[in-house]
Scaffold this motif. Structure first.
Motif, mmCIF file in Angstrom:
data_model
loop_
_atom_site.group_PDB
_atom_site.id
_atom_site.type_symbol
_atom_site.label_atom_id
_atom_site.label_comp_id
_atom_site.label_asym_id
_atom_site.label_seq_id
_atom_site.Cartn_x
_atom_site.Cartn_y
_atom_site.Cartn_z
ATOM 1 N N GLN A 36 0.827 -1.205 0.000
ATOM 2 C CA GLN A 36 0.000 0.000 0.000
ATOM 3 C C GLN A 36 0.858 1.251 0.000
ATOM 4 O O GLN A 36 1.818 1.337 0.774
ATOM 5 C CB GLN A 36 -0.898 -0.017 1.241
ATOM 6 C CG GLN A 36 -1.950 1.060 1.253
ATOM 7 C CD GLN A 36 -2.816 0.993 2.489
ATOM 8 O OE1 GLN A 36 -2.321 0.746 3.588
ATOM 9 N NE2 GLN A 36 -4.101 1.205 2.329
ATOM 10 N N ALA A 37 0.500 2.196 -0.859
ATOM 11 C CA ALA A 37 1.244 3.461 -0.925
ATOM 12 C C ALA A 37 0.943 4.289 0.308
ATOM 13 O O ALA A 37 -0.186 4.313 0.791
ATOM 14 C CB ALA A 37 0.845 4.216 -2.177
ATOM 15 N N LEU A 38 1.969 4.983 0.812
ATOM 16 C CA LEU A 38 1.771 5.835 1.984
ATOM 17 C C LEU A 38 1.989 7.312 1.657
ATOM 18 O O LEU A 38 1.931 8.154 2.540
ATOM 19 C CB LEU A 38 2.731 5.418 3.108
ATOM 20 C CG LEU A 38 2.467 4.056 3.735
ATOM 21 C CD1 LEU A 38 3.504 3.765 4.798
ATOM 22 C CD2 LEU A 38 1.089 3.990 4.343
ATOM 23 N N PRO A 100 -2.006 8.293 -1.328
ATOM 24 C CA PRO A 100 -1.803 7.464 -0.137
ATOM 25 C C PRO A 100 -2.994 6.534 0.076
ATOM 26 O O PRO A 100 -4.142 6.957 -0.046
ATOM 27 C CB PRO A 100 -1.707 8.475 1.001
ATOM 28 C CG PRO A 100 -1.383 9.753 0.359
ATOM 29 C CD PRO A 100 -1.915 9.725 -1.019
ATOM 30 N N GLY A 101 -2.696 5.290 0.371
ATOM 31 C CA GLY A 101 -3.756 4.311 0.605
ATOM 32 C C GLY A 101 -3.992 3.381 -0.562
ATOM 33 O O GLY A 101 -4.625 2.335 -0.409
ATOM 34 N N ASN B 83 -10.397 5.648 7.125
ATOM 35 C CA ASN B 83 -9.224 6.256 6.513
ATOM 36 C C ASN B 83 -8.307 5.121 6.082
ATOM 37 O O ASN B 83 -7.949 4.275 6.912
ATOM 38 C CB ASN B 83 -8.522 7.154 7.544
ATOM 39 C CG ASN B 83 -7.324 7.853 6.962
ATOM 40 O OD1 ASN B 83 -6.569 7.268 6.193
ATOM 41 N ND2 ASN B 83 -7.148 9.103 7.318
ATOM 42 N N PRO B 84 -7.937 5.047 4.786
ATOM 43 C CA PRO B 84 -7.154 3.901 4.326
ATOM 44 C C PRO B 84 -5.762 3.803 4.940
ATOM 45 O O PRO B 84 -5.155 2.741 4.941
ATOM 46 C CB PRO B 84 -7.074 4.096 2.811
ATOM 47 C CG PRO B 84 -7.335 5.527 2.590
ATOM 48 C CD PRO B 84 -8.226 5.971 3.702
ATOM 49 N N ILE B 85 -5.238 4.914 5.453
ATOM 50 C CA ILE B 85 -3.888 4.889 6.014
ATOM 51 C C ILE B 85 -3.930 4.554 7.504
ATOM 52 O O ILE B 85 -3.208 3.695 7.986
ATOM 53 C CB ILE B 85 -3.195 6.261 5.835
ATOM 54 C CG1 ILE B 85 -3.167 6.649 4.369
ATOM 55 C CG2 ILE B 85 -1.800 6.257 6.415
ATOM 56 C CD1 ILE B 85 -2.331 5.784 3.491
#
Lengths: 136, 246
Positions: A36-38, A100-101, B83-85
């Motif tokens: 997953q990209a941050l 992100p995500g 929130n995906p993060i």
């Protein structure tokens, strides 16, 4: 081989400001583990291919890999040792705009240890910070 | 079978940017809607909601929402935004249900055992459908579906039609959809790339084929045709600009 457009409606594309987090493509859809990209970033075709190769090479005959991003935005570059002016540079390749995500890669059929190591190797090839996520 | 739980909710006046304040106090913004019910903006405690959805049935739990106005509403969680993060809960949609009316719900599929195809033949387990959509009364929603995959060999698959639904439950997911399959082991690309040139070298060269480096006659051909030695080729680009000036 990573996919990229064969032809585009317009050769060059204006860059837009990207912000926020991914509202789509942020959930594991196929595999058990994903990368997953941050951060925000533009990932080039060669970087995606390099990461994919690192992953498949590490997994050898085990596992199945899904690439969840498509490099569909053309980017331009000026030739080396060229003075400014003379218009915009020529298109040289494609990149994928990532928020992100976003899930970049997914894998299935491997142990957690192998997944962590393989995705870690793939992460080295990418220009943005990432993390491994799992559906378990 | 479903277990009923209660959840305290209070009506909320904050909207838009005001929600940041609600979240900072440990509450999650929510909304409840349904047939004949005017949508109500609510806020629920984050800790309590976590307890509710962390059970075996996940988000398929019938919740009795105790709204501060004195209403008791039977609801199901319709959507949970995260929130995906940070995985922080951002918003919840509750859907008011009638216990006598059929509803649609998504139920998780759980795999049991390790397939023979994976154990013995190094196949890859591909779990493609993780949820099945069902139509049933709210009280009949199963917690999950268990699928036994011990006997699966390579290229075997379990389809939706292979699962027998409980009484009163109807599948809305098409029967031909694959839930899980065992794919054959993938071949490494580098192995194939090395094997290809060997195969070409061993094969007879076609008559009309393009001369390659492996064909002995092909290397001599440019030397015969060109007057200059191979080093002359390097000089060619240098001459070209002079001609252009003239």
């Amino acid at each position: 081989m990573v996919l990229q457009p064969r032809k585009t409606k317009f050769r060059k594309r204006q860059r837009r400001r990207t912000r926020g987090v991914a509202s789509r493509g942020n959930v594991l859809q196929f595999g058990e583990f994903g990368l997953q990209a941050l951060a925000l970033g533009a990932i080039k075709v060669n970087q995606i291919e390099s990461a994919r190769k690192a992953l498949t090479h590490f997994l050898k005959r085990g596992g199945k890999v899904w690439v969840r991003i498509l490099a569909d935005r053309p980017y331009t570059s000026r030739p080396a040792e060229t003075r400014m002016g003379g218009g915009k540079g020529d298109p040289v390749g494609f990149h994928a705009a990532v928020k992100p995500g976003h899930i970049l890669f997914e894998i299935a059929g491997v142990s957690r240890k192998d997944a962590m190591e393989g995705l870690g190797l793939a992460a080295f090839k990418l220009p943005i910070p990432t993390r491994v996520v799992s559906s378990r | 079978m479903q277990k009923k739980v209660e959840l305290q909710a209070s009506e909320r006046a904050e909207i838009g940017k005001g929600l940041a304040k609600v979240r900072s106090q440990g509450f999650i913004p929510a909304v409840v809607y349904g047939k004949g019910l005017k949508p109500l903006s609510l806020s629920v405690s984050g800790k309590e909601f976590h307890k509710v959805i962390s059970g075996a049935a996940g988000s398929n739990v019938i919740i009795t929402l105790k709204v501060s106005g004195g209403q008791n509403l039977p609801v199901l969680t319709h959507e949970i935004q995260r929130n995906p993060i940070t995985d922080e809960l951002l918003h919840i949609d509750f859907h008011q249900i009638n216990m006598d009316e059929l509803i649609r719900a998504k139920v998780h599929v759980i795999l049991k055992g390790e397939p023979v195809g994976v154990k013995e033949d190094a196949g890859i387990l591909v779990h493609s459908l993780r949820e099945l959509e069902v139509k049933c009364l709210p009280g009949d929603i199963p917690d999950h579906f268990e699928v036994d995959i011990k006997g699966l060999r390579i290229n075997d698959a379990v389809h939706v039609s292979d699962i027998k639904p409980p009484k009163g439950v109807e599948f809305l997911t098409p029967g031909q959809d694959v839930i899980v399959t065992v794919a054959p082991p993938a071949k490494e690309e580098e192995v194939a790339a090395v094997a290809a040139p060997e195969a070409v070298a061993g094969a007879p060269v076609p008559e009309g084929g393009v001369p390659g480096a492996t064909v002995p006659g092909a290397a001599a051909a440019p030397a015969k045709g060109g007057e200059a030695p191979p080093s002359g080729a390097k000089g060619a680009p240098e001459k070209a600009p002079k001609e252009a000036k003239k």
